[in-house]
Design an enzyme around this catalytic site. Structure first.
Site, PDB file in Angstrom:
ATOM      1  N   CYS A  86       0.826  -1.213   0.000  1.00 32.64           N
ATOM      2  CA  CYS A  86       0.000   0.000   0.000  1.00 32.64           C
ATOM      3  C   CYS A  86       0.866   1.272   0.000  1.00 32.64           C
ATOM      4  O   CYS A  86       1.504   1.558  -0.992  1.00 32.64           O
ATOM      5  CB  CYS A  86      -1.015  -0.054   1.132  1.00 32.64           C
ATOM      6  N   HIS A 178      -3.400  -5.161   1.623  1.00 31.92           N
ATOM      7  CA  HIS A 178      -2.702  -5.417   2.892  1.00 31.92           C
ATOM      8  C   HIS A 178      -2.636  -6.911   3.199  1.00 31.92           C
ATOM      9  O   HIS A 178      -3.427  -7.405   4.010  1.00 31.92           O
ATOM     10  CB  HIS A 178      -3.431  -4.693   4.033  1.00 31.92           C
ATOM     11  N   GLU A 180      -0.810  -8.470   5.111  1.00 33.25           N
ATOM     12  CA  GLU A 180      -0.460  -8.731   6.526  1.00 33.25           C
ATOM     13  C   GLU A 180      -1.700  -8.703   7.428  1.00 33.25           C
ATOM     14  O   GLU A 180      -1.603  -9.062   8.597  1.00 33.25           O
ATOM     15  CB  GLU A 180       0.584  -7.709   6.999  1.00 33.25           C
TER      16      GLU A 180
END
Ligand code: GLN
Length: 200
Positions: A86, A178, A180
């Site tokens: 991002c 994202h 993660e």
């Protein structure tokens, strides 16, 4: 999960000045891989690869400059594999549609900030990544950028509609979403297995 001896002596640095650095450390931890917060230039000497997380690219530009990290990181990224997510992907690009954001120019595209709209227009979707994963990936987009003017040298590993959202050029991997923030470490594993270990 099978222990992987080749992971034992790896340390993945996560830039920890702002943004979602802790979650990247969890994603690596699930694979049995050590990570280390990167906050000052000396940290760059202690890692085998770097993750540049999401956050706010304008703020990250300022913090990297204030902490004296910009130049050392720019130099380190000549050889160090890097995964940008991002805001991290915005900073790694060649150009950006916002003059407050500085680019490392490590992957050839122009990033358009907040291209899907504001926070309220954040969304998640299922993506297929046949060259990486044998299952769909649940991708969370939060004020995500779009990538324009992508060089033919850049590999497009996943698309959302017409938009490439996971890209690779050499040792540079970027996602506009994202990875993660989900329980799936599949993209982190691809980064380590296909980029970090193979470039050693
Ligand atoms: N919109 C942010 C930026 O332009 C990126 C958002 C994110 O990293 N989730 O920097």
């Amino acid at each position: 999960m099978e222990p992987r001896p080749e992971y034992d002596d790896l340390t993945i640095g996560v830039v920890a000045l702002q943004g979602s650095f802790a979650k990247h450390a969890y994603s690596m931890g699930r694979l049995g891989i050590k990570s280390r917060a990167v906050r000052e230039p000396g940290d760059l000497k202690l890692i085998d690869a770097l993750i540049l997380p999401g956050g706010e690219s304008t703020t990250m530009t300022l913090l990297l400059e204030q902490e004296g990290m910009w130049e050392p990181m720019n130099e380190a990224l000549e050889t160090l594999p890097v995964f940008g997510t991002c805001a991290g992907a915005i900073l790694l690009g060649q150009q950006i549609d916002d003059e407050r954001v500085r680019c490392f120019n490590k992957i050839e595209y122009t990033a358009e900030r907040n291209a899907y709209g504001r926070q309220i227009e954040s969304f998640s979707t299922s993506l297929i990544m046949p060259s990486l994963l044998d299952h769909d990936f649940h991708a969370i987009f939060i004020r995500a950028p779009k990538f324009r003017d992508i060089s033919p040298k850049v590999l497009q590993l996943a698309v959302f509609g017409a938009d490439p959202v996971l890209l690779r050029q050499g040792k540079v991997l970027v996602a506009s979403f994202h990875p993660e923030l989900t329980e799936d470490s599949g993209i982190h594993k691809y980064f380590v297995d296909e980029i970090v270990l193979k470039s050693r």
